[in-house]
Scaffold this motif. Structure first.
Motif, PDB file in Angstrom:
ATOM      1  N   ILE A  40       0.841  -1.211   0.000  1.00 45.28           N
ATOM      2  CA  ILE A  40       0.000   0.000   0.000  1.00 45.28           C
ATOM      3  C   ILE A  40       0.869   1.252   0.000  1.00 45.28           C
ATOM      4  CG2 ILE A  40      -1.672   1.335   1.356  1.00 45.28           C
ATOM      5  CD1 ILE A  40      -2.780  -1.365   2.357  1.00 45.28           C
ATOM      6  N   LEU A  41       1.929   1.241   0.818  1.00 45.01           N
ATOM      7  CA  LEU A  41       2.830   2.393   0.875  1.00 45.01           C
ATOM      8  C   LEU A  41       3.571   2.571  -0.452  1.00 45.01           C
ATOM      9  CD1 LEU A  41       4.256   1.917   4.472  1.00 45.01           C
ATOM     10  CD2 LEU A  41       2.656   3.679   3.712  1.00 45.01           C
ATOM     11  N   LEU A  42       3.935   1.468  -1.084  1.00 49.22           N
ATOM     12  CA  LEU A  42       4.585   1.547  -2.394  1.00 49.22           C
ATOM     13  C   LEU A  42       3.659   2.181  -3.429  1.00 49.22           C
ATOM     14  CD1 LEU A  42       6.805   0.904  -4.429  1.00 49.22           C
ATOM     15  CD2 LEU A  42       5.866  -1.414  -4.606  1.00 49.22           C
ATOM     16  N   SER A  43       2.402   1.779  -3.407  1.00 51.35           N
ATOM     17  CA  SER A  43       1.444   2.358  -4.351  1.00 51.35           C
ATOM     18  C   SER A  43       1.261   3.849  -4.081  1.00 51.35           C
ATOM     19  CB  SER A  43       0.097   1.634  -4.265  1.00 51.35           C
ATOM     20  OG  SER A  43      -0.519   1.836  -3.001  1.00 51.35           O
ATOM     21  N   GLY A  44       1.321   4.256  -2.801  1.00 49.83           N
ATOM     22  CA  GLY A  44       1.220   5.671  -2.465  1.00 49.83           C
ATOM     23  C   GLY A  44       2.384   6.472  -3.008  1.00 49.83           C
ATOM     24  N   MET A  45       3.597   5.895  -2.934  1.00 45.95           N
ATOM     25  CA  MET A  45       4.750   6.593  -3.476  1.00 45.95           C
ATOM     26  C   MET A  45       4.665   6.718  -4.989  1.00 45.95           C
ATOM     27  SD  MET A  45       8.757   5.686  -3.742  1.00 45.95           S
ATOM     28  CE  MET A  45       8.353   4.974  -5.335  1.00 45.95           C
ATOM     29  N   PHE A 103      11.544   1.015   5.036  1.00 45.28           N
ATOM     30  CA  PHE A 103      11.056   0.770   3.671  1.00 45.28           C
ATOM     31  C   PHE A 103      10.609   2.070   3.011  1.00 45.28           C
ATOM     32  CE2 PHE A 103       7.517  -0.372   0.780  1.00 45.28           C
ATOM     33  CZ  PHE A 103       8.189  -1.239  -0.078  1.00 45.28           C
ATOM     34  N   THR A 104       9.839   2.882   3.736  1.00 42.55           N
ATOM     35  CA  THR A 104       9.367   4.141   3.152  1.00 42.55           C
ATOM     36  C   THR A 104      10.527   5.117   2.926  1.00 42.55           C
ATOM     37  OG1 THR A 104       8.830   5.018   5.360  1.00 42.55           O
ATOM     38  CG2 THR A 104       7.051   3.957   4.132  1.00 42.55           C
ATOM     39  N   SER A 105      11.532   5.064   3.795  1.00 43.88           N
ATOM     40  CA  SER A 105      12.698   5.929   3.603  1.00 43.88           C
ATOM     41  C   SER A 105      13.434   5.557   2.317  1.00 43.88           C
ATOM     42  CB  SER A 105      13.656   5.811   4.787  1.00 43.88           C
ATOM     43  OG  SER A 105      13.073   6.314   5.966  1.00 43.88           O
ATOM     44  N   LEU A 106      13.664   4.267   2.144  1.00 44.46           N
ATOM     45  CA  LEU A 106      14.357   3.808   0.943  1.00 44.46           C
ATOM     46  C   LEU A 106      13.549   4.121  -0.309  1.00 44.46           C
ATOM     47  CD1 LEU A 106      15.700   0.349   2.197  1.00 44.46           C
ATOM     48  CD2 LEU A 106      16.996   2.458   1.875  1.00 44.46           C
ATOM     49  N   VAL A 119      13.659   8.013  -0.955  1.00 45.28           N
ATOM     50  CA  VAL A 119      14.954   8.468  -1.467  1.00 45.28           C
ATOM     51  C   VAL A 119      15.141   8.000  -2.907  1.00 45.28           C
ATOM     52  CG1 VAL A 119      17.453   8.226  -1.232  1.00 45.28           C
ATOM     53  CG2 VAL A 119      16.043   8.614   0.794  1.00 45.28           C
ATOM     54  N   ALA A 120      14.846   6.724  -3.172  1.00 46.04           N
ATOM     55  CA  ALA A 120      15.005   6.192  -4.528  1.00 46.04           C
ATOM     56  C   ALA A 120      14.075   6.905  -5.504  1.00 46.04           C
ATOM     57  CB  ALA A 120      14.726   4.690  -4.532  1.00 46.04           C
ATOM     58  N   GLY A 121      12.810   7.085  -5.114  1.00 44.82           N
ATOM     59  CA  GLY A 121      11.843   7.743  -5.986  1.00 44.82           C
ATOM     60  C   GLY A 121      12.180   9.201  -6.215  1.00 44.82           C
ATOM     61  N   GLY A 122      12.601   9.876  -5.145  1.00 44.50           N
ATOM     62  CA  GLY A 122      12.960  11.291  -5.276  1.00 44.50           C
ATOM     63  C   GLY A 122      14.177  11.498  -6.160  1.00 44.50           C
ATOM     64  N   CYS A 137      16.431  17.012  -5.331  1.00 47.93           N
ATOM     65  CA  CYS A 137      15.675  16.192  -4.380  1.00 47.93           C
ATOM     66  C   CYS A 137      16.125  16.516  -2.959  1.00 47.93           C
ATOM     67  CB  CYS A 137      15.898  14.712  -4.667  1.00 47.93           C
ATOM     68  SG  CYS A 137      15.017  13.624  -3.537  1.00 47.93           S
ATOM     69  N   ASP A 138      15.176  16.871  -2.117  1.00 49.54           N
ATOM     70  CA  ASP A 138      15.480  17.245  -0.726  1.00 49.54           C
ATOM     71  C   ASP A 138      15.424  15.986   0.146  1.00 49.54           C
ATOM     72  OD1 ASP A 138      15.867  18.408   1.680  1.00 49.54           O
ATOM     73  OD2 ASP A 138      14.234  19.851   1.522  1.00 49.54           O
ATOM     74  N   ILE A 139      16.506  15.224   0.121  1.00 52.56           N
ATOM     75  CA  ILE A 139      16.559  13.960   0.855  1.00 52.56           C
ATOM     76  C   ILE A 139      16.495  14.191   2.364  1.00 52.56           C
ATOM     77  CG2 ILE A 139      17.995  11.952   1.389  1.00 52.56           C
ATOM     78  CD1 ILE A 139      19.047  12.068  -1.452  1.00 52.56           C
ATOM     79  N   THR A 140      17.169  15.242   2.828  1.00 52.27           N
ATOM     80  CA  THR A 140      17.204  15.513   4.269  1.00 52.27           C
ATOM     81  C   THR A 140      15.806  15.737   4.829  1.00 52.27           C
ATOM     82  OG1 THR A 140      19.390  16.520   4.063  1.00 52.27           O
ATOM     83  CG2 THR A 140      18.117  17.033   6.048  1.00 52.27           C
ATOM     84  N   SER A 141      15.000  16.537   4.137  1.00 44.77           N
ATOM     85  CA  SER A 141      13.632  16.799   4.606  1.00 44.77           C
ATOM     86  C   SER A 141      12.815  15.526   4.621  1.00 44.77           C
ATOM     87  CB  SER A 141      12.957  17.840   3.704  1.00 44.77           C
ATOM     88  OG  SER A 141      13.593  19.091   3.821  1.00 44.77           O
TER      89      SER A 141
END
Length: 241
Positions: free
Chosen positions: A24-29, A111-114, A117-120, A128-132
């Protein structure tokens, strides 16, 4: 102080649920990426991905379901009687269940962090604002340590899984509605301080405001306190064994 056979059984019995929520989280991203094409900054992506649905509702539903399954449902089904017949104390069994829930939550936010970051990086490359993104994810994890602690406490207290799911779901939903109402109507703004959402301040996190140095730890400490109280209550409960 964990029961590794019980931990192994927890993983075997609940990994499908974790995978479903990660999906579900993957689909959201993917949906968030689809709304923000090349050339935009990552600010819109962050705002979309960290919508109420992604950062609060999905992990909250996960905590409600898992907390009920890990404690109250075992009592319902008589499985807890089997575990207590082994050389394991109630506290050891409950610490194992708490460890399972917290581990699953941490895995979810890793998982959501990875993903973020990958999607951004894929979509926005240089801007891409990885820090935020990582700071928001860390703040959301602190928030859900609190939420999961409340759900775990409810599961340790209620006599059936159904009551645990209903009680924790209703209380969290009420806080969520109050939070939304206080954001929409200035006359109700004072109500936001009556909910745990007041300790998760997105603007403070993004600006790295000094207040997050006590707000986020407060969420963690309160969450841990509810896990501890839940375990102590369960130790003294009369169970239908």
């Amino acid at each position: 102080m964990l029961s590794f056979p019980l931990l192994k059984q927890n993983i075997k019995s609940n990994y499908v649920i974790l995978l479903a929520f990660l999906g579900i989280l993957l689909s959201g991203m993917l949906a968030a990426l689809g709304l923000h094409t090349q050339g935009h900054t990552s600010a819109g992506f962050l705002a979309t991905y960290f919508s109420e649905f992604t950062f609060f509702i999905v992990p909250s539903v996960f905590s409600i379901i898992m907390a009920g399954r890990l404690v109250a449902r075992l009592v319902d089904r008589g499985t807890m009687a089997y575990y207590l017949a082994t050389p394991n104390s109630r506290s050891r069994l409950l610490c194992t269940q708490a460890f399972t829930l917290l581990t699953y939550l941490i895995l979810m936010f890793i998982f959501t962090s990875l993903l973020g970051v990958a999607g951004g990086l894929y979509q926005f490359v240089e801007n891409c604002d990885i820090t935020s993104f990582l700071l928001l994810n860390l703040g959301a994890l602190c928030l859900h340590i609190f939420v999961s602690g409340f759900c775990f406490l409810a599961s340790c207290t209620c006599r059936t899984a159904g009551k645990a799911w209903l009680f924790s779901g209703v209380i969290i939903a009420v806080f969520y509605i109050v939070h939304i109402a206080s954001d929409m109507d200035e006359r109700l703004e004072v109500l936001k301080y009556a909910t745990f959402f007041s300790l998760f301040h997105t603007e403070y996190i993004l600006r790295i405001n000094v207040n997050i140095l006590w707000m986020l730890p407060a969420l963690i400490v309160a969450g841990w306190a509810m896990y501890f109280i839940g375990i102590k209550i369960f130790e003294k409960r009369d169970l239908p064994l």
